[in-house]
Scaffold this motif. Structure first.
Motif, PDB file in Angstrom:
ATOM      1  N   GLN A 141     -29.753 -72.293  -9.335  1.00 42.34           N
ATOM      2  CA  GLN A 141     -30.621 -71.192  -9.740  1.00 42.34           C
ATOM      3  C   GLN A 141     -31.998 -71.704 -10.137  1.00 42.34           C
ATOM      4  N   ALA A 142     -32.045 -72.812 -10.878  1.00 42.82           N
ATOM      5  CA  ALA A 142     -33.322 -73.384 -11.306  1.00 42.82           C
ATOM      6  C   ALA A 142     -34.165 -73.785 -10.098  1.00 42.82           C
ATOM      7  N   ILE A 143     -33.530 -74.418  -9.120  1.00 45.04           N
ATOM      8  CA  ILE A 143     -34.240 -74.829  -7.910  1.00 45.04           C
ATOM      9  C   ILE A 143     -34.753 -73.608  -7.164  1.00 45.04           C
ATOM     10  N   LEU A 144     -33.906 -72.604  -6.982  1.00 46.75           N
ATOM     11  CA  LEU A 144     -34.323 -71.391  -6.266  1.00 46.75           C
ATOM     12  C   LEU A 144     -35.468 -70.695  -6.973  1.00 46.75           C
ATOM     13  N   ALA A 145     -35.408 -70.627  -8.290  1.00 45.20           N
ATOM     14  CA  ALA A 145     -36.494 -69.982  -9.045  1.00 45.20           C
ATOM     15  C   ALA A 145     -37.805 -70.723  -8.828  1.00 45.20           C
ATOM     16  N   CYS A 146     -37.758 -72.040  -8.843  1.00 50.13           N
ATOM     17  CA  CYS A 146     -38.980 -72.826  -8.659  1.00 50.13           C
ATOM     18  C   CYS A 146     -39.496 -72.738  -7.234  1.00 50.13           C
ATOM     19  N   LEU A 147     -38.604 -72.787  -6.256  1.00 53.34           N
ATOM     20  CA  LEU A 147     -39.037 -72.651  -4.870  1.00 53.34           C
ATOM     21  C   LEU A 147     -39.658 -71.278  -4.632  1.00 53.34           C
ATOM     22  N   LEU A 148     -39.072 -70.257  -5.231  1.00 54.12           N
ATOM     23  CA  LEU A 148     -39.624 -68.907  -5.108  1.00 54.12           C
ATOM     24  C   LEU A 148     -40.987 -68.814  -5.779  1.00 54.12           C
ATOM     25  N   LEU A 149     -41.122 -69.404  -6.940  1.00 49.72           N
ATOM     26  CA  LEU A 149     -42.407 -69.426  -7.640  1.00 49.72           C
ATOM     27  C   LEU A 149     -43.469 -70.115  -6.791  1.00 49.72           C
ATOM     28  N   LEU A 150     -43.148 -71.276  -6.244  1.00 56.07           N
ATOM     29  CA  LEU A 150     -44.102 -72.017  -5.420  1.00 56.07           C
ATOM     30  C   LEU A 150     -44.506 -71.207  -4.190  1.00 56.07           C
ATOM     31  N   ALA A 151     -43.535 -70.602  -3.540  1.00 53.67           N
ATOM     32  CA  ALA A 151     -43.831 -69.824  -2.339  1.00 53.67           C
ATOM     33  C   ALA A 151     -44.654 -68.580  -2.662  1.00 53.67           C
ATOM     34  N   ALA A 152     -44.316 -67.911  -3.753  1.00 57.57           N
ATOM     35  CA  ALA A 152     -45.032 -66.678  -4.120  1.00 57.57           C
ATOM     36  C   ALA A 152     -46.463 -66.960  -4.558  1.00 57.57           C
TER      37      ALA A 152
ATOM     38  N   GLY B 299     -55.187 -72.509 -10.018  1.00 61.29           N
ATOM     39  CA  GLY B 299     -55.377 -72.711 -11.448  1.00 61.29           C
ATOM     40  C   GLY B 299     -54.197 -72.283 -12.298  1.00 61.29           C
ATOM     41  N   VAL B 300     -53.051 -72.092 -11.681  1.00 65.26           N
ATOM     42  CA  VAL B 300     -51.857 -71.660 -12.403  1.00 65.26           C
ATOM     43  C   VAL B 300     -51.282 -72.860 -13.160  1.00 65.26           C
ATOM     44  N   ARG B 301     -51.003 -72.647 -14.429  1.00 65.37           N
ATOM     45  CA  ARG B 301     -50.341 -73.672 -15.243  1.00 65.37           C
ATOM     46  C   ARG B 301     -48.892 -73.238 -15.434  1.00 65.37           C
ATOM     47  N   VAL B 302     -47.984 -74.042 -14.891  1.00 67.55           N
ATOM     48  CA  VAL B 302     -46.559 -73.725 -14.913  1.00 67.55           C
ATOM     49  C   VAL B 302     -45.882 -74.565 -15.987  1.00 67.55           C
ATOM     50  N   LEU B 303     -45.172 -73.890 -16.866  1.00 61.43           N
ATOM     51  CA  LEU B 303     -44.400 -74.549 -17.914  1.00 61.43           C
ATOM     52  C   LEU B 303     -42.920 -74.390 -17.584  1.00 61.43           C
ATOM     53  N   LEU B 304     -42.275 -75.494 -17.220  1.00 58.98           N
ATOM     54  CA  LEU B 304     -40.839 -75.489 -16.943  1.00 58.98           C
ATOM     55  C   LEU B 304     -40.113 -75.792 -18.248  1.00 58.98           C
ATOM     56  N   TYR B 305     -39.455 -74.780 -18.776  1.00 61.21           N
ATOM     57  CA  TYR B 305     -38.795 -74.909 -20.068  1.00 61.21           C
ATOM     58  C   TYR B 305     -37.298 -75.147 -19.854  1.00 61.21           C
ATOM     59  N   ASN B 306     -36.860 -76.391 -20.088  1.00 63.86           N
ATOM     60  CA  ASN B 306     -35.470 -76.814 -19.909  1.00 63.86           C
ATOM     61  C   ASN B 306     -34.981 -76.673 -18.472  1.00 63.86           C
ATOM     62  N   VAL B 307     -35.877 -76.561 -17.524  1.00 56.42           N
ATOM     63  CA  VAL B 307     -35.502 -76.407 -16.124  1.00 56.42           C
ATOM     64  C   VAL B 307     -35.149 -77.756 -15.503  1.00 56.42           C
ATOM     65  N   LEU B 308     -35.989 -78.743 -15.664  1.00 59.23           N
ATOM     66  CA  LEU B 308     -35.747 -80.042 -15.044  1.00 59.23           C
ATOM     67  C   LEU B 308     -34.515 -80.731 -15.623  1.00 59.23           C
TER      68      LEU B 308
ATOM     69  N   TYR C  35     -49.657 -69.842 -19.766  1.00 60.19           N
ATOM     70  CA  TYR C  35     -48.792 -70.517 -18.807  1.00 60.19           C
ATOM     71  C   TYR C  35     -47.891 -69.515 -18.105  1.00 60.19           C
ATOM     72  N   LEU C  36     -47.527 -69.840 -16.876  1.00 61.60           N
ATOM     73  CA  LEU C  36     -46.457 -69.142 -16.206  1.00 61.60           C
ATOM     74  C   LEU C  36     -45.193 -69.866 -16.662  1.00 61.60           C
ATOM     75  N   VAL C  37     -44.411 -69.225 -17.505  1.00 57.06           N
ATOM     76  CA  VAL C  37     -43.253 -69.859 -18.140  1.00 57.06           C
ATOM     77  C   VAL C  37     -42.004 -69.601 -17.318  1.00 57.06           C
ATOM     78  N   VAL C  38     -41.322 -70.681 -16.955  1.00 54.76           N
ATOM     79  CA  VAL C  38     -40.034 -70.593 -16.271  1.00 54.76           C
ATOM     80  C   VAL C  38     -39.008 -71.152 -17.251  1.00 54.76           C
ATOM     81  N   ASP C  39     -38.212 -70.264 -17.823  1.00 50.47           N
ATOM     82  CA  ASP C  39     -37.213 -70.632 -18.832  1.00 50.47           C
ATOM     83  C   ASP C  39     -35.843 -70.714 -18.172  1.00 50.47           C
ATOM     84  N   PHE C  40     -35.181 -71.836 -18.311  1.00 57.75           N
ATOM     85  CA  PHE C  40     -33.866 -72.033 -17.689  1.00 57.75           C
ATOM     86  C   PHE C  40     -32.895 -70.916 -18.048  1.00 57.75           C
ATOM     87  N   ASN C  41     -32.990 -70.393 -19.239  1.00 54.74           N
ATOM     88  CA  ASN C  41     -32.055 -69.362 -19.678  1.00 54.74           C
ATOM     89  C   ASN C  41     -32.441 -67.956 -19.242  1.00 54.74           C
ATOM     90  N   HIS C  42     -33.589 -67.816 -18.593  1.00 54.80           N
ATOM     91  CA  HIS C  42     -34.065 -66.512 -18.116  1.00 54.80           C
ATOM     92  C   HIS C  42     -34.816 -66.704 -16.803  1.00 54.80           C
TER      93      HIS C  42
END
Length: 146
Positions: free
Chosen positions: A76-87, A95-104, A17-24
């Motif tokens: 910050q969480a929104i910006l990180a996700c928007l940047l991820l989507l755009a990139a 086929g990217v599997r994104v795991l939002l960890y405590n982000v939502l 997974y592409l892990v997006v951790d709220f704390n990092h």
């Protein structure tokens, strides 16, 4: 909100997974730097797109060179996700599997629904999971209902 060590989180899910951790959320200090790392070069169009999209989430003072630490946690969480989507779109990744960890969990109900809608709009390229893959195969349903 459970906080796990980033190393443990990546060891558990990072290979699949592409892990997006709220704390990092970021490893650099500005959107421009973060985009540079993701794109391996300057990409003003990508940054402009993220800044423009941020306005629809009420982040009207987003800027390429603003220190990321000056935004609220939800911003910050929104910006990180928007940047991820755009990139991922700019790189043509599929086929990217994104795991939002405590982000939502850090977002208001309206922003949570709006962000999930952005991920759903890209579902031909990626799939979205929340906190644990086994707990939310379709994070959109959980996020929209919650």
């Amino acid at each position: 909100m459970t906080i796990h060590k980033l190393d443990d989180l990546l060891a558990a899910y990072g290979g699949d997974y592409l892990v997006v951790d709220f704390n990092h959320l970021f490893i650099s200090s500005t959107l421009r730097e973060e985009a540079w790392l993701l794109r391996q070069g300057d990409d003003p169009a990508l940054i402009a797109r993220v800044v423009e999209q941020a306005q629809s989430f009420g982040i009207h003072n987003a800027a390429a060179d603003r220190e990321l630490g000056t935004y609220s946690g939800g911003e910050q969480a929104i910006l990180a996700c928007l940047l991820l989507l755009a990139a991922t779109e700019a790189k043509g990744l599929c086929g990217v599997r994104v795991l939002l960890y405590n982000v939502l969990d850090s977002l208001s109900g309206d922003n949570r629904r709006a962000l999930v809608a952005r991920f759903l709009a890209a579902r031909d390229r990626l799939s979205l999971y929340r906190n644990e893959p086994s707990a939310a195969a379709e994070a959109a349903l959980v996020a929209v209902e919650g």
